[in-house]
Design a protein around this motif. Structure first.
Motif, PDB file in Angstrom:
ATOM      1  N   ASP A  72     -28.800  75.995  36.784  1.00 35.14           N
ATOM      2  CA  ASP A  72     -27.457  76.546  36.168  1.00 35.14           C
ATOM      3  C   ASP A  72     -26.829  77.468  37.172  1.00 35.14           C
ATOM      4  O   ASP A  72     -25.494  77.659  37.677  1.00 35.14           O
ATOM      5  CB  ASP A  72     -27.613  77.189  34.877  1.00 35.14           C
ATOM      6  CG  ASP A  72     -26.251  77.481  34.099  1.00 35.14           C
ATOM      7  OD1 ASP A  72     -25.494  76.556  34.032  1.00 35.14           O
ATOM      8  OD2 ASP A  72     -26.055  78.326  33.637  1.00 35.14           O
ATOM      9  N   LEU A  73     -27.497  78.408  37.543  1.00 31.78           N
ATOM     10  CA  LEU A  73     -26.952  79.622  38.502  1.00 31.78           C
ATOM     11  C   LEU A  73     -26.636  79.104  39.801  1.00 31.78           C
ATOM     12  O   LEU A  73     -25.575  79.589  40.346  1.00 31.78           O
ATOM     13  CB  LEU A  73     -28.072  80.752  38.560  1.00 31.78           C
ATOM     14  CG  LEU A  73     -27.963  81.841  37.470  1.00 31.78           C
ATOM     15  CD1 LEU A  73     -29.368  82.486  37.792  1.00 31.78           C
ATOM     16  CD2 LEU A  73     -27.021  82.463  37.472  1.00 31.78           C
ATOM     17  N   ASN A  74     -27.690  78.160  40.135  1.00 35.03           N
ATOM     18  CA  ASN A  74     -27.213  77.726  41.763  1.00 35.03           C
ATOM     19  C   ASN A  74     -25.986  76.904  41.807  1.00 35.03           C
ATOM     20  O   ASN A  74     -25.410  76.882  42.562  1.00 35.03           O
ATOM     21  CB  ASN A  74     -28.586  76.734  42.086  1.00 35.03           C
ATOM     22  CG  ASN A  74     -29.545  77.441  42.542  1.00 35.03           C
ATOM     23  OD1 ASN A  74     -29.471  78.566  42.995  1.00 35.03           O
ATOM     24  ND2 ASN A  74     -30.872  76.882  42.713  1.00 35.03           N
ATOM     25  N   ALA A  75     -25.843  75.816  40.500  1.00 34.23           N
ATOM     26  CA  ALA A  75     -24.592  75.184  40.414  1.00 34.23           C
ATOM     27  C   ALA A  75     -23.424  76.030  40.223  1.00 34.23           C
ATOM     28  O   ALA A  75     -22.521  75.817  40.740  1.00 34.23           O
ATOM     29  CB  ALA A  75     -25.008  74.199  39.237  1.00 34.23           C
ATOM     30  N   MET A  76     -23.511  77.137  39.560  1.00 31.06           N
ATOM     31  CA  MET A  76     -22.384  78.124  39.366  1.00 31.06           C
ATOM     32  C   MET A  76     -22.051  78.620  40.543  1.00 31.06           C
ATOM     33  O   MET A  76     -20.711  78.553  40.975  1.00 31.06           O
ATOM     34  CB  MET A  76     -22.692  78.974  38.332  1.00 31.06           C
ATOM     35  CG  MET A  76     -21.514  80.029  37.893  1.00 31.06           C
ATOM     36  SD  MET A  76     -21.492  81.511  38.804  1.00 31.06           S
ATOM     37  CE  MET A  76     -22.941  82.334  38.685  1.00 31.06           C
ATOM     38  N   HIS A  77     -22.892  79.154  41.345  1.00 30.46           N
ATOM     39  CA  HIS A  77     -22.623  80.068  42.461  1.00 30.46           C
ATOM     40  C   HIS A  77     -22.172  79.068  43.624  1.00 30.46           C
ATOM     41  O   HIS A  77     -21.231  79.150  44.288  1.00 30.46           O
ATOM     42  CB  HIS A  77     -23.818  80.445  43.259  1.00 30.46           C
ATOM     43  CG  HIS A  77     -24.386  81.961  42.174  1.00 30.46           C
ATOM     44  ND1 HIS A  77     -23.454  83.073  42.266  1.00 30.46           N
ATOM     45  CD2 HIS A  77     -25.387  82.139  41.653  1.00 30.46           C
ATOM     46  CE1 HIS A  77     -24.159  83.702  41.507  1.00 30.46           C
ATOM     47  NE2 HIS A  77     -25.308  83.359  41.198  1.00 30.46           N
ATOM     48  N   SER A  78     -22.767  77.779  43.754  1.00 27.27           N
ATOM     49  CA  SER A  78     -22.052  76.645  44.484  1.00 27.27           C
ATOM     50  C   SER A  78     -20.731  76.300  44.371  1.00 27.27           C
ATOM     51  O   SER A  78     -19.760  76.278  45.129  1.00 27.27           O
ATOM     52  CB  SER A  78     -23.053  75.631  44.971  1.00 27.27           C
ATOM     53  OG  SER A  78     -23.200  74.912  43.701  1.00 27.27           O
ATOM     54  N   THR A  79     -20.338  75.956  43.096  1.00 29.70           N
ATOM     55  CA  THR A  79     -19.255  75.686  42.719  1.00 29.70           C
ATOM     56  C   THR A  79     -17.964  76.663  42.903  1.00 29.70           C
ATOM     57  O   THR A  79     -17.088  76.211  43.362  1.00 29.70           O
ATOM     58  CB  THR A  79     -19.087  75.399  40.928  1.00 29.70           C
ATOM     59  OG1 THR A  79     -19.980  74.313  40.853  1.00 29.70           O
ATOM     60  CG2 THR A  79     -18.028  74.818  40.697  1.00 29.70           C
ATOM     61  N   PHE A  80     -18.401  78.104  42.638  1.00 30.16           N
ATOM     62  CA  PHE A  80     -17.551  78.973  42.913  1.00 30.16           C
ATOM     63  C   PHE A  80     -17.201  79.277  44.502  1.00 30.16           C
ATOM     64  O   PHE A  80     -16.006  79.649  44.848  1.00 30.16           O
ATOM     65  CB  PHE A  80     -17.706  80.248  42.281  1.00 30.16           C
ATOM     66  CG  PHE A  80     -17.543  80.105  40.826  1.00 30.16           C
ATOM     67  CD1 PHE A  80     -16.163  80.115  40.333  1.00 30.16           C
ATOM     68  CD2 PHE A  80     -18.502  80.109  39.854  1.00 30.16           C
ATOM     69  CE1 PHE A  80     -15.619  80.127  39.125  1.00 30.16           C
ATOM     70  CE2 PHE A  80     -18.140  80.167  38.548  1.00 30.16           C
ATOM     71  CZ  PHE A  80     -16.875  80.102  38.058  1.00 30.16           C
ATOM     72  N   PHE A  81     -18.416  79.104  45.131  1.00 24.30           N
ATOM     73  CA  PHE A  81     -18.218  79.214  46.738  1.00 24.30           C
ATOM     74  C   PHE A  81     -17.264  78.142  47.344  1.00 24.30           C
ATOM     75  O   PHE A  81     -16.339  78.433  47.882  1.00 24.30           O
ATOM     76  CB  PHE A  81     -19.693  79.233  47.432  1.00 24.30           C
ATOM     77  CG  PHE A  81     -19.487  79.186  48.900  1.00 24.30           C
ATOM     78  CD1 PHE A  81     -19.265  80.249  49.426  1.00 24.30           C
ATOM     79  CD2 PHE A  81     -19.504  77.843  49.478  1.00 24.30           C
ATOM     80  CE1 PHE A  81     -19.181  80.185  50.957  1.00 24.30           C
ATOM     81  CE2 PHE A  81     -19.561  78.026  51.044  1.00 24.30           C
ATOM     82  CZ  PHE A  81     -19.197  79.095  51.606  1.00 24.30           C
ATOM     83  N   PHE A  82     -17.649  76.964  46.851  1.00 22.88           N
ATOM     84  CA  PHE A  82     -16.699  75.829  47.502  1.00 22.88           C
ATOM     85  C   PHE A  82     -15.324  75.979  46.834  1.00 22.88           C
ATOM     86  O   PHE A  82     -14.342  75.846  47.643  1.00 22.88           O
ATOM     87  CB  PHE A  82     -17.106  74.588  47.175  1.00 22.88           C
ATOM     88  CG  PHE A  82     -18.468  74.180  47.993  1.00 22.88           C
ATOM     89  CD1 PHE A  82     -18.383  73.904  49.238  1.00 22.88           C
ATOM     90  CD2 PHE A  82     -19.664  74.048  47.332  1.00 22.88           C
ATOM     91  CE1 PHE A  82     -19.395  73.900  50.220  1.00 22.88           C
ATOM     92  CE2 PHE A  82     -20.881  73.869  48.121  1.00 22.88           C
ATOM     93  CZ  PHE A  82     -20.824  73.644  49.654  1.00 22.88           C
TER      94      PHE A  82
END
Length: 151
Positions: A72-82
């Motif tokens: 969940d954290l990895n998906a959130m961080h990658s989504t907001f980064f991109f």
């Protein structure tokens, strides 16, 4: 007019003197201003938290994965980064510094240069005959025939 002002001042002075002499109590609009709260003994006891175990206790999902906190954290961080960094920041930079494709700046500069040239030569700024009328060849009335001409 002065008499009205004196009467108003005297009545205000009398009211303030009578209010300070008497026992005035502040008025509260709350119905429960004198209620007290009692806590049970079970609440008052301190809860012992073990800081040696790395297990997080109250995990709230960001909505990407409801079962695994790490995913969940990895998906959130990658989504907001991109979305934020790449799309908004770099997209804004590209949009701002992209070359003039429609040649708006060039056409405006050319227009100013042409206006300056016409002013120096004493010509009108906008010429009525953009093309010399002698160079235009129009068809005769016989060639046009029954063709409707709309002006």
């Amino acid at each position: 007019m002065a008499a009205i002002v004196r009467i108003m001042q005297n009545s205000a002075l009398r009211r303030s003197l009578t209010l300070t002499k008497s026992n005035i109590r502040a008025i509260s609009t709350s119905k429960k201003n004198r209620d007290t709260v009692c806590a049970d003994e079970s609440i008052q006891k301190k809860q012992v938290v073990d800081f040696t175990s790395p297990k997080t206790q109250n995990w709230v999902s960001y909505g990407f994965d409801h079962k695994n906190e790490k995913d969940d954290l990895n998906a959130m961080h990658s989504t907001f980064f991109f979305s934020i960094t790449l799309c908004i920041v770099f997209g804004g930079l590209i949009f701002t510094y992209y070359p003039d494709v429609m040649l708006r700046d060039w056409s405006q500069r050319e227009g100013y240069l042409e206006l300056r040239r016409r002013e120096e030569l004493g010509l009108p700024l906008i010429d009525r005959n953009l093309i010399d009328p002698e160079k235009i060849v129009l068809p005769s009335d016989e060639e046009l025939g029954e063709t409707e001409i709309i002006i």
